[in-house]
Design an enzyme around this catalytic site. Sequence first.
Site, PDB file in Angstrom:
ATOM      1  N   LYS A  35      50.830 -16.595 -20.948  1.00  0.00           N
ATOM      2  CA  LYS A  35      50.020 -17.851 -20.944  1.00  0.00           C
ATOM      3  C   LYS A  35      50.829 -18.585 -19.764  1.00  0.00           C
ATOM      4  O   LYS A  35      51.691 -18.973 -19.874  1.00  0.00           O
ATOM      5  CB  LYS A  35      49.706 -18.721 -21.935  1.00  0.00           C
TER       6      LYS A  35
HETATM    7  O1  G3P Z   1      45.522 -24.107 -26.521  1.00  0.00           O
HETATM    8  C1  G3P Z   1      44.852 -24.816 -25.541  1.00  0.00           C
HETATM    9  C2  G3P Z   1      43.757 -25.859 -26.115  1.00  0.00           C
HETATM   10  O2  G3P Z   1      43.038 -25.371 -26.851  1.00  0.00           O
HETATM   11  C3  G3P Z   1      44.477 -27.093 -26.319  1.00  0.00           C
HETATM   12  O3  G3P Z   1      43.430 -28.106 -27.007  1.00  0.00           O
HETATM   13  O4  G3P Z   1      43.055 -30.036 -28.326  1.00  0.00           O
HETATM   14  O5  G3P Z   1      45.301 -29.900 -27.479  1.00  0.00           O
HETATM   15  O6  G3P Z   1      43.026 -30.235 -26.050  1.00  0.00           O
HETATM   16  P1  G3P Z   1      43.392 -29.606 -27.276  1.00  0.00           P
END
Ligand code: G3P
Length: 217
Positions: A83
């Site tokens: 990633k």
């Molecule tokens: O893993 C990346 C993403 O899904 C992060 O989500 O909830 O931290 O905005 P969030």
Amino acid sequence: MQIFIDSADAAELKALAETGLVDGVTTNPSLVAKAGRDFFETLREICAAVPGPISAEVVAQDAKTMIAEGLKLRTVAENIVVKVPLTREGLIACKTLEDDGHPCNVTLCFSAVQALLAAKAGATFISPFLGRLDDGGQDGMELIREIRAIYDNYAYPTQILAASIRTGAHVRDAAIAGADCATIPPAVFKALYKHHLTDSGLEAFMKDWKATGQKIL
Ligand code: G3P
């Protein structure tokens, strides 16, 4: 649509994978910090529990070091996906790694033109962050629709991995918009198969069946 789980909690991922419904996992540095365990040990456990793509994020800011980190992460297991952030350096790292056969997930995507560049860099996955756009008053799902249209126009094989999912409605709308995958927090995933009419309907069926006095086994 492929269902990925957005978590670095190896024990919870193992339990969720037992449903047979989990196609992959995404982690990020914040999720690794939340899990509070050794990164590589955690990745090994996750890769053993879930046979699909497991995204592990680099933390360097320059392409050269990102590539070195990505190659090290790829030694953990065959199903590791590197990633990288959607920056100039991240896209250079993505192109180099993908050209050498190492799959990449380009993360922190907030615009359609960023997604276009990720596709041109040969990314296996692009991760648009729906919830964070919604948090800022924008329409995250519109971004999925825009990326779908662009990728279809040019037959880019990069898979749209809807990320920053907050609700079941996000999962539904991402599927309708044509996202290839959604990465879902464990609590949202567990809520997907719940419906109060399923619960009350099952209760009524069981009551009526019991009254028949019969058995299947
Ligand atoms: O893993 C990346 C993403 O899904 C992060 O989500 O909830 O931290 O905005 P969030």
